[in-house]
Design an enzyme around this catalytic site. Sequence first.
Site, mmCIF file in Angstrom:
data_model
loop_
_atom_site.group_PDB
_atom_site.id
_atom_site.type_symbol
_atom_site.label_atom_id
_atom_site.label_comp_id
_atom_site.label_asym_id
_atom_site.label_seq_id
_atom_site.Cartn_x
_atom_site.Cartn_y
_atom_site.Cartn_z
ATOM 1 N N PHE A 32 0.835 -1.200 0.000
ATOM 2 C CA PHE A 32 0.000 0.000 0.000
ATOM 3 C C PHE A 32 0.875 1.257 0.000
ATOM 4 C CE2 PHE A 32 -1.929 3.327 2.702
ATOM 5 C CZ PHE A 32 -3.088 3.604 1.995
ATOM 6 N N TYR A 33 1.860 1.297 0.891
ATOM 7 C CA TYR A 33 2.715 2.472 0.982
ATOM 8 C C TYR A 33 3.613 2.615 -0.250
ATOM 9 C CZ TYR A 33 1.015 3.131 5.694
ATOM 10 O OH TYR A 33 0.195 3.352 6.776
ATOM 11 N N ILE A 34 4.113 1.525 -0.786
ATOM 12 C CA ILE A 34 4.889 1.574 -2.032
ATOM 13 C C ILE A 34 4.021 2.173 -3.141
ATOM 14 C CG2 ILE A 34 5.901 0.143 -3.866
ATOM 15 C CD1 ILE A 34 7.808 0.326 -1.555
#
Length: 164
Positions: free
Chosen positions: A135-137
């Site tokens: 998600f953060y990537i």
Amino acid sequence: MPFISEALGEHHETSQFDSSKPSLDAWLQQHALTTEARRTGRTFVWQNQGRVIGYYTIAAHLIVRDELPRALGRGNPGQIPAVLLARLALDKSLQGRGLGGALLADALDRIVIATQTVAARFVVVDAIDEVAHAFYIHHGFRDIPGTMRLIQKISDIAAALAPE
């Protein structure tokens, strides 16, 4: 944004919050107000009629330059001021609608505004699992190899959030 974030208070109903991640739910229900009272983290919530449906917690942080990939650490002091995005969770009733990205944008916008007063170079996230890591990537964070830690320059976040 679909909801307006506000500081967590005792009047918010947290007991029914269910993100499908028990550790995130328990932290909100058992520790968020204490963390707020001790000024070690600030929690902001999305709510619907007082019931918390999303939240994030941010805190001051320091990164040790030697723990960063060389390209990110080069030119920085030994300890680099940062903001830790310590928690971010959305109630499962809202998941799958792109609202996780909106909640993250809310948190990042708040961080950018705060860093206009108190300097910080990076936002740091320690992903809870591989799904969170991805998600953060997807949202522009860079991973620190061999860890679940991710970072993003605040200047890059500010540029991405700036109105065109």
